[in-house]
Design a protein around this motif. Sequence first.
Motif, PDB file in Angstrom:
ATOM      1  N   GLY A  48       0.964  -1.104   0.068  1.00 60.79           N
ATOM      2  CA  GLY A  48      -0.215   0.018  -0.147  1.00 60.79           C
ATOM      3  C   GLY A  48       0.823   1.251   0.100  1.00 60.79           C
ATOM      4  O   GLY A  48       2.005   1.232   0.258  1.00 60.79           O
ATOM      5  N   GLU A  49       0.192   2.398  -0.308  1.00 63.61           N
ATOM      6  CA  GLU A  49       0.981   3.531  -0.356  1.00 63.61           C
ATOM      7  C   GLU A  49       1.614   4.076   0.972  1.00 63.61           C
ATOM      8  O   GLU A  49       2.872   4.380   1.063  1.00 63.61           O
ATOM      9  CB  GLU A  49      -0.060   4.762  -0.611  1.00 63.61           C
ATOM     10  CG  GLU A  49       0.576   5.988  -0.811  1.00 63.61           C
ATOM     11  CD  GLU A  49      -0.480   7.128  -1.175  1.00 63.61           C
ATOM     12  OE1 GLU A  49      -0.036   8.209  -1.298  1.00 63.61           O
ATOM     13  OE2 GLU A  49      -1.684   6.877  -1.226  1.00 63.61           O
ATOM     14  N   HIS A  50       0.949   3.598   2.122  1.00 71.60           N
ATOM     15  CA  HIS A  50       1.416   3.716   3.468  1.00 71.60           C
ATOM     16  C   HIS A  50       2.867   3.063   3.758  1.00 71.60           C
ATOM     17  O   HIS A  50       3.580   3.703   4.281  1.00 71.60           O
ATOM     18  CB  HIS A  50       0.320   3.558   4.416  1.00 71.60           C
ATOM     19  CG  HIS A  50       0.854   3.633   5.859  1.00 71.60           C
ATOM     20  ND1 HIS A  50       1.143   5.077   6.208  1.00 71.60           N
ATOM     21  CD2 HIS A  50       1.167   2.832   6.812  1.00 71.60           C
ATOM     22  CE1 HIS A  50       1.562   4.781   7.771  1.00 71.60           C
ATOM     23  NE2 HIS A  50       1.495   3.626   8.062  1.00 71.60           N
ATOM     24  N   GLN A  51       2.614   1.837   3.178  1.00 72.42           N
ATOM     25  CA  GLN A  51       4.049   1.007   3.358  1.00 72.42           C
ATOM     26  C   GLN A  51       4.979   1.398   2.684  1.00 72.42           C
ATOM     27  O   GLN A  51       6.323   1.669   2.799  1.00 72.42           O
ATOM     28  CB  GLN A  51       3.577  -0.454   2.999  1.00 72.42           C
ATOM     29  CG  GLN A  51       2.510  -1.059   4.020  1.00 72.42           C
ATOM     30  CD  GLN A  51       1.953  -2.461   3.564  1.00 72.42           C
ATOM     31  OE1 GLN A  51       1.668  -2.467   2.339  1.00 72.42           O
ATOM     32  NE2 GLN A  51       1.881  -3.427   4.630  1.00 72.42           N
ATOM     33  N   ARG A  52       4.724   1.764   1.298  1.00 70.15           N
ATOM     34  CA  ARG A  52       5.881   2.221   0.388  1.00 70.15           C
ATOM     35  C   ARG A  52       6.504   3.467   1.176  1.00 70.15           C
ATOM     36  O   ARG A  52       7.737   3.784   0.869  1.00 70.15           O
ATOM     37  CB  ARG A  52       5.063   2.675  -1.075  1.00 70.15           C
ATOM     38  CG  ARG A  52       4.959   1.361  -1.828  1.00 70.15           C
ATOM     39  CD  ARG A  52       4.100   2.256  -3.055  1.00 70.15           C
ATOM     40  NE  ARG A  52       3.518   1.132  -3.849  1.00 70.15           N
ATOM     41  CZ  ARG A  52       4.066   0.253  -4.514  1.00 70.15           C
ATOM     42  NH1 ARG A  52       5.436   0.185  -4.852  1.00 70.15           N
ATOM     43  NH2 ARG A  52       3.350  -0.738  -5.221  1.00 70.15           N
TER      44      ARG A  52
ATOM     45  N   ARG B  86       3.132  12.596   9.592  1.00 65.40           N
ATOM     46  CA  ARG B  86       1.457  12.605   9.400  1.00 65.40           C
ATOM     47  C   ARG B  86       1.006  11.378   8.960  1.00 65.40           C
ATOM     48  O   ARG B  86      -0.077  10.980   9.217  1.00 65.40           O
ATOM     49  CB  ARG B  86       1.498  13.783   8.643  1.00 65.40           C
ATOM     50  CG  ARG B  86       1.384  15.341   9.069  1.00 65.40           C
ATOM     51  CD  ARG B  86       0.941  16.241   8.069  1.00 65.40           C
ATOM     52  NE  ARG B  86       1.442  17.367   8.512  1.00 65.40           N
ATOM     53  CZ  ARG B  86       0.972  18.172   9.320  1.00 65.40           C
ATOM     54  NH1 ARG B  86      -0.250  17.708   9.923  1.00 65.40           N
ATOM     55  NH2 ARG B  86       1.535  19.449   9.575  1.00 65.40           N
ATOM     56  N   GLY B  87       1.611  10.732   7.689  1.00 68.17           N
ATOM     57  CA  GLY B  87       1.061   9.564   7.202  1.00 68.17           C
ATOM     58  C   GLY B  87       1.091   8.311   8.128  1.00 68.17           C
ATOM     59  O   GLY B  87       0.507   7.379   7.889  1.00 68.17           O
ATOM     60  N   GLN B  88       1.892   8.577   9.398  1.00 73.17           N
ATOM     61  CA  GLN B  88       1.943   7.127  10.224  1.00 73.17           C
ATOM     62  C   GLN B  88       1.079   7.542  11.432  1.00 73.17           C
ATOM     63  O   GLN B  88       0.871   6.600  12.323  1.00 73.17           O
ATOM     64  CB  GLN B  88       3.436   7.113  10.747  1.00 73.17           C
ATOM     65  CG  GLN B  88       4.356   6.488   9.675  1.00 73.17           C
ATOM     66  CD  GLN B  88       5.665   6.360  10.190  1.00 73.17           C
ATOM     67  OE1 GLN B  88       5.607   5.500  11.191  1.00 73.17           O
ATOM     68  NE2 GLN B  88       6.677   7.325   9.938  1.00 73.17           N
ATOM     69  N   ILE B  89       0.306   8.637  11.545  1.00 71.81           N
ATOM     70  CA  ILE B  89      -0.312   9.122  12.774  1.00 71.81           C
ATOM     71  C   ILE B  89      -1.638   8.042  13.020  1.00 71.81           C
ATOM     72  O   ILE B  89      -1.741   7.429  14.162  1.00 71.81           O
ATOM     73  CB  ILE B  89      -1.106  10.266  12.832  1.00 71.81           C
ATOM     74  CG1 ILE B  89       0.334  11.402  13.114  1.00 71.81           C
ATOM     75  CG2 ILE B  89      -2.123  10.636  13.883  1.00 71.81           C
ATOM     76  CD1 ILE B  89      -0.345  12.771  13.052  1.00 71.81           C
ATOM     77  N   MET B  90      -2.168   7.652  11.956  1.00 70.07           N
ATOM     78  CA  MET B  90      -3.527   6.769  12.141  1.00 70.07           C
ATOM     79  C   MET B  90      -3.166   5.218  12.275  1.00 70.07           C
ATOM     80  O   MET B  90      -3.640   4.766  13.333  1.00 70.07           O
ATOM     81  CB  MET B  90      -4.263   6.706  10.887  1.00 70.07           C
ATOM     82  CG  MET B  90      -5.403   8.030  10.569  1.00 70.07           C
ATOM     83  SD  MET B  90      -6.334   7.989   9.248  1.00 70.07           S
ATOM     84  CE  MET B  90      -7.235   5.996   9.416  1.00 70.07           C
ATOM     85  N   ALA B  91      -1.938   5.006  11.872  1.00 74.29           N
ATOM     86  CA  ALA B  91      -1.544   3.449  11.931  1.00 74.29           C
ATOM     87  C   ALA B  91      -1.050   3.496  13.609  1.00 74.29           C
ATOM     88  O   ALA B  91      -1.159   2.358  14.414  1.00 74.29           O
ATOM     89  CB  ALA B  91      -0.323   3.121  11.123  1.00 74.29           C
ATOM     90  N   LYS B  92      -0.343   4.349  14.097  1.00 80.61           N
ATOM     91  CA  LYS B  92       0.092   4.617  15.444  1.00 80.61           C
ATOM     92  C   LYS B  92      -0.801   4.773  16.418  1.00 80.61           C
ATOM     93  O   LYS B  92      -0.992   4.162  17.666  1.00 80.61           O
ATOM     94  CB  LYS B  92       1.356   5.607  15.699  1.00 80.61           C
ATOM     95  CG  LYS B  92       2.612   5.246  14.887  1.00 80.61           C
ATOM     96  CD  LYS B  92       3.544   6.131  15.019  1.00 80.61           C
ATOM     97  CE  LYS B  92       4.965   5.796  14.497  1.00 80.61           C
ATOM     98  NZ  LYS B  92       5.613   4.554  14.915  1.00 80.61           N
TER      99      LYS B  92
END
Lengths: 214, 214
Positions: free
Chosen positions: A134-138, B138-144
């Motif tokens: 996914g984009e988040h992983q990339r 910012r892209g990691q906030i939701m996963a964290k």
Amino acid sequence: MFSKSHPEAEHQRLVLHEDPRSGNCYKIRLTAALLDLPIERVQYDIMLGDTRKPEFLRTVNANGRIPVLQVGDRFLPESNAACWYLAEGSPLIPTDRFSRADMLRWMFFEQYNHEPNIATLRFWLLFVGEANLGEHQRGQIMAKRAGGEAALGLMEEHLAGREWFVGEAVSLADIALYAYTHVCEAGGFRLRDYPGVCAWLRRVEGLPHYVAMD
Amino acid sequence: MFSKSHPEAEHQRLVLHEDPRSGNCYKIRLTAALLDLPIERVQYDIMLGDTRKPEFLRTVNANGRIPVLQVGDRFLPESNAACWYLAEGSPLIPTDRFSRADMLRWMFFEQYNHEPNIATLRFWLLFVGEANLGEHQRGQIMAKRAGGEAALGLMEEHLAGREWFVGEAVSLADIALYAYTHVCEAGGFRLRDYPGVCAWLRRVEGLPHYVAMD
């Protein structure tokens, strides 16, 4: 190699709940092999979500992860805790107080700085496949590459003039770090950049009773 | 609370290299306090890059991180390894073999599933500031956020009908998990969603010799 040094473990049935592709699971199997401890294996497929099924969550690990070491009817998650359980009282744990804590230091380093970078990239590239990320992983690949290289660089620096991570003998620190280091190229890392690490990998592989990853 | 139970540590000078805003550093200070062990403190400012300076990397920790526990002239990084060093032989580590490994299980859980989510969000929101976060962060906030809620949920489930994480008494598992849990609201988590966790936080705070985070 170290048999007869762990009386308590010998009297309990040991079952490893594992996915054999996981380096975290392999750590436990390698520890048991070096200690000449018989261990049964129950296999799950993490790609099929086996460890997120209600039955697994209820009976094996509410955290939905493997490995879990079953000791009699009790369940112990977390690979490095399971290795500790198996190795207590054996030469795989140093007898000196500071060295014992220093061994744990490398095991916590492994779970915090090494595994989330090196094992995750291997999982993404080898099992998920780069095209399926996914984009988040990339977006995390570059940071994980840098983090993994920093971890390998620190290991290289530490091993200069040393044979093992702690003291003069192999310990759980070496086993924990060996598991994902020796297969790190599947995550895009280049072992030839770390000659001291390569020599140490060969030392681990030369230990009596060593078993390879499946 | 547990003084006189750790003869080796009493004879060595103990220095905590810390940033007092760090929960990982606070764990060690809390462990020392509960054990009534005197510990000196040397403070660094991670926001100013103090722990990445050449002098620090050369003499304290090549990994560029705090906390580091100095024992005489030796240096021990990794918060949970330092807590283990201080507490060996004290009632903060269970005497039963399985329980000891189970305590380590929660300490590895803390560093793998709890700290990277809960502590990182607190660091980003409280110290870096949301407006200063990069796109990658910012892209990691939701996963964290999801990972931290899962960790708190698992703690809530485990504490149902229990007073402490392992066995019948406080152990290093409780100290390790307390450090960032009790300040998790600074990372945007809601403690009132976890009443069992809240009751356990109060139990930790009621221990003799408890010290608060700065």
